[in-house]
Enzyme design. Structure first.
Site, PDB file in Angstrom:
ATOM      1  N   GLU A  14      19.380 -35.452   3.704  1.00 46.92           N
ATOM      2  CA  GLU A  14      20.560 -35.617   3.625  1.00 46.92           C
ATOM      3  C   GLU A  14      21.149 -36.422   5.188  1.00 46.92           C
ATOM      4  O   GLU A  14      21.888 -35.544   5.661  1.00 46.92           O
ATOM      5  CB  GLU A  14      21.743 -34.863   3.346  1.00 46.92           C
ATOM      6  CG  GLU A  14      21.219 -34.253   1.677  1.00 46.92           C
ATOM      7  CD  GLU A  14      22.193 -33.325   1.143  1.00 46.92           C
ATOM      8  OE1 GLU A  14      23.038 -32.716   2.015  1.00 46.92           O
ATOM      9  OE2 GLU A  14      22.227 -32.935  -0.304  1.00 46.92           O
ATOM     10  N   GLU A  25      17.512 -32.478  -5.761  1.00 46.20           N
ATOM     11  CA  GLU A  25      18.451 -31.446  -5.953  1.00 46.20           C
ATOM     12  C   GLU A  25      19.279 -31.801  -6.988  1.00 46.20           C
ATOM     13  O   GLU A  25      19.945 -33.187  -7.011  1.00 46.20           O
ATOM     14  CB  GLU A  25      19.144 -31.270  -4.686  1.00 46.20           C
ATOM     15  CG  GLU A  25      18.508 -30.656  -3.314  1.00 46.20           C
ATOM     16  CD  GLU A  25      19.391 -30.120  -2.375  1.00 46.20           C
ATOM     17  OE1 GLU A  25      20.498 -29.944  -2.511  1.00 46.20           O
ATOM     18  OE2 GLU A  25      18.671 -30.204  -1.253  1.00 46.20           O
TER      19      GLU A  25
END
Length: 311
Positions: free
Chosen positions: A5, A218
């Protein structure tokens, strides 16, 4: 995986400063120093370059022997136009460019999205020719963290207003339309249960980014950290969340998306970044006083799902 991220690092660390190192401009965050108009873009640029350099080094020196694959992992949110107007559709596309395209576009095409180049202009760093050659194609597959979907509407700022990452989108955000929420909200303020967003964003990646091999790194939802043990274990809502999202994941695969892996977030309740222990994402409950672990209903649901024979 080179970075997890990176957009969060650049945007939340240097635009509104809610993550480390807490740099931003007033009034766009409560920081003692920083420049939200330039630093997010500079930081992102210098996350993409070392990512690409690491991929280059791995491919040149280690890949042949190790037979490994190397990737970057990006957070993704689907942005749905609030209305069917052309302006809102364009706003949703800009939002996707500034969120997903900020990192994925250079890695696939060697340049930032055209909308970013147009809006950010001279504040957006440029890649040299040698950097373009290194950055373009610098992933063997793509890791994706996907949780939620937001409505987006067209919102242009005053031309005299300071330009910063969060305003450069020229978009506003909403979690309901005509008084109807986009989906049930989980414990986190940003996380709404919207399974169809999974299908749309994976289809977008397939159609706009040459259908890369994708692994869902995720996906999940959270309960409050202070939920009681009996209530936490009976997590039927989490079961329905995973079922809904996996159905949409399968639909994307059936329609040609190149997806070969899926990871639920998370196996265990854990320390959740800025939320610390106030947020429980696990399919296994952890008693933080003694670290005892208790599988939730969703854990047994996953066990049953994974033990089923293929047909």
């Amino acid at each position: 995986m080179t970075f997890n991220e990176p957009r969060v690092i650049a945007a939340l660390g240097y635009d509104n400063g809610i993550f480390a190192p807490a740099r931003c401009s007033t009034p766009f965050g409560n920081c003692t120093q920083g420049d939200s108009s330039t630093e997010p873009y500079v930081v992102a640029h210098h996350l993409i370059l070392p990512h690409a350099a690491a991929v280059q080094r791995y491919r040149q020196k280690y890949k042949a022997k190790q037979k490994g694959r190397i990737r970057i992992l990006l957070d993704i949110t689907w942005y749905e136009p609030l209305t069917d107007s052309k302006a809102d559709h364009r706003a949703a596309k800009r939002a996707t460019d500034f969120h997903l395209g900020w990192f994925l576009h250079p890695i696939v095409y060697g340049e930032y999205p055209k909308s970013m180049q147009r809006i950010v202009a001279s504040r957006l760093p440029k890649f040299t020719k040698s950097e373009i050659n290194m950055v373009k194609g610098s992933m063997d597959f793509l890791g994706v963290n996907e949780y939620s979907t937001h409505y987006v509407y067209d919102q242009h700022i005053n031309k005299n207003q300071v330009r910063v990452y969060q305003l450069d989108w020229h978009a506003g955000f909403a979690y309901e339309r005509n008084g109807v929420p986009i989906g049930p909200r989980a414990n986190s303020f940003w996380l709404y249960e919207v399974p169809w967003g999974m299908y749309k964003v994976l289809t977008y990646v397939k159609e706009h980014y040459e259908n890369p091999n994708v692994i869902l790194s995720e996906n999940g939802m959270d309960d409050p950290g202070n939920v009681t043990l009996p209530k936490a274990l009976h997590d039927t809502r989490r079961m329905h969340f995973y079922k809904g999202y996996l159905i949409q994941l399968k639909k994307a695969i059936d329609h040609g998306a190149n997806i070969t892996g899926y990871f639920a977030w998370s196996l265990l309740d854990n320390f959740e970044c800025k939320s610390a222990y106030t947020s429980r994402f696990g399919i296994v409950y952890v008693d933080y006083r003694n670290l005892k672990r208790y599988p939730k209903l969703s854990a047994y649901w996953f066990k049953t799902l994974l033990s089923r024979k293929k047909h």
